[in-house]
Design a protein around this motif. Structure first.
Motif: not given
Length: 291
Positions: A57-67
């Motif tokens: 949904n256009e957002v990188y998951p929490s805990g990932t580097l790109l987020r």
């Protein structure tokens, strides 16, 4: 009258100070202070996707580097394309717009080819990550942990109604590393392995084929195997698997937005791998020896 003259003088002096401060502001700093967004295009090997992240949904998951990177750099958006390094290299070569900014490969050969093709600027290349190769089996094999070595795979395949999933060395570095392991055992064994093998064009397909029992054995990256606890690790090999990262010439030629943003992303990833509590090491990657 004197009061009006003094007011005009103060106002003029203040305006001069504001204009001088504006002229003294660096170009990139001024652009980051606006609502303008720099979009980076990252090409990365499939095996890094759990660490870097995939948008939901256009957002990188929490805990990932790109987020984490986008949270820290709200004026930079990162679009990532995952595939085998060979396929990514071919895509960059065929792109007339030179839209890629950063390339994260899972082998030095493809990165060197990107430098030779004048896609990646040589002095930006950095060995970011290291990985290991593991032999895995699914429950149908009845095999237990560390019970089958690479050197015994051909005998097992000859004696059992099973097949092995491997990456295609033509496009997948994972396949190249797997072939190296078998070649080191016996220079003639690879062709015999292929009679029992299915070749896949990316890392994910190899892993999924074993997990779904399309193939009973598979040769995969250790970091990917950790994502599938239903698979049993039968053997492991350290074959100097290096993940180099580099910035494209196209990005480096844009020193207003693309170059500083790309360098910021590379520096962010460099900082994570040396952190024992970082995302990369938490996913099983290790720090490579620098040349």
């Amino acid at each position: 009258m004197k009061s009006n003259k003094l007011l005009k003088f103060v106002s003029s002096f203040a305006l001069s100070i504001v204009l001088m401060m504006g002229l003294a502001t660096p170009t990139f700093a001024a652009s980051t202070g606006t609502n303008l967004t720099t979009t980076l295009n990252l090409m990365a090997d499939y095996s890094t996707r759990y660490s870097l992240g995939e948008r939901v949904n256009e957002v990188y998951p929490s805990g990932t580097l790109l987020r984490a990177f986008e949270d820290q750099n709200p004026n930079t958006k990162v679009n990532v394309t995952y595939d085998s390094s060979g396929n990514l290299l071919n895509q960059m070569k065929a792109d007339p717009n030179h839209s890629t900014d950063v390339f994260l490969s899972d082998d030095l050969t493809r990165m060197n080819s990107a430098v030779t093709a004048n896609i990646i600027q040589a002095n930006t290349v950095y060995n970011l990550l290291s990985n290991e190769l593991v032999l895995v089996g699914n429950a149908s094999t009845g095999l237990t942990e560390n019970s089958l070595s690479y050197s015994d795979v051909l005998d097992w395949l000859n004696d059992n109604p099973g097949t092995i999933a491997v990456g295609d060395p033509a496009v997948v570095a994972l396949g190249t590393y797997t072939k190296q392991v078998f070649d080191a055992i016996d220079s003639t064994i690879w062709n015999n392995i292929l009679t029992h093998a299915t070749l896949y064009s990316n890392d994910t397909d190899v892993l999924d084929a074993v997990a779904c029992n399309v193939n009973q054995l598979g040769s995969v990256y250790a970091t990917d195997a950790r994502r599938r606890p239903e698979l049993t690790v039968l053997d492991s090999k350290d074959v100097n698997i290096i993940y180099p990262i580099g910035i494209t010439n196209a990005a480096m030629n844009d020193n207003v937005s693309r170059a500083p943003a790309a360098q910021a992303l590379v520096n962010f990833l460099k900082a994570d791998i040396v952190n024992p509590d970082g995302v990369f090491q938490g996913r099983g990657f290790s720090i490579p020896i620098q040349p």
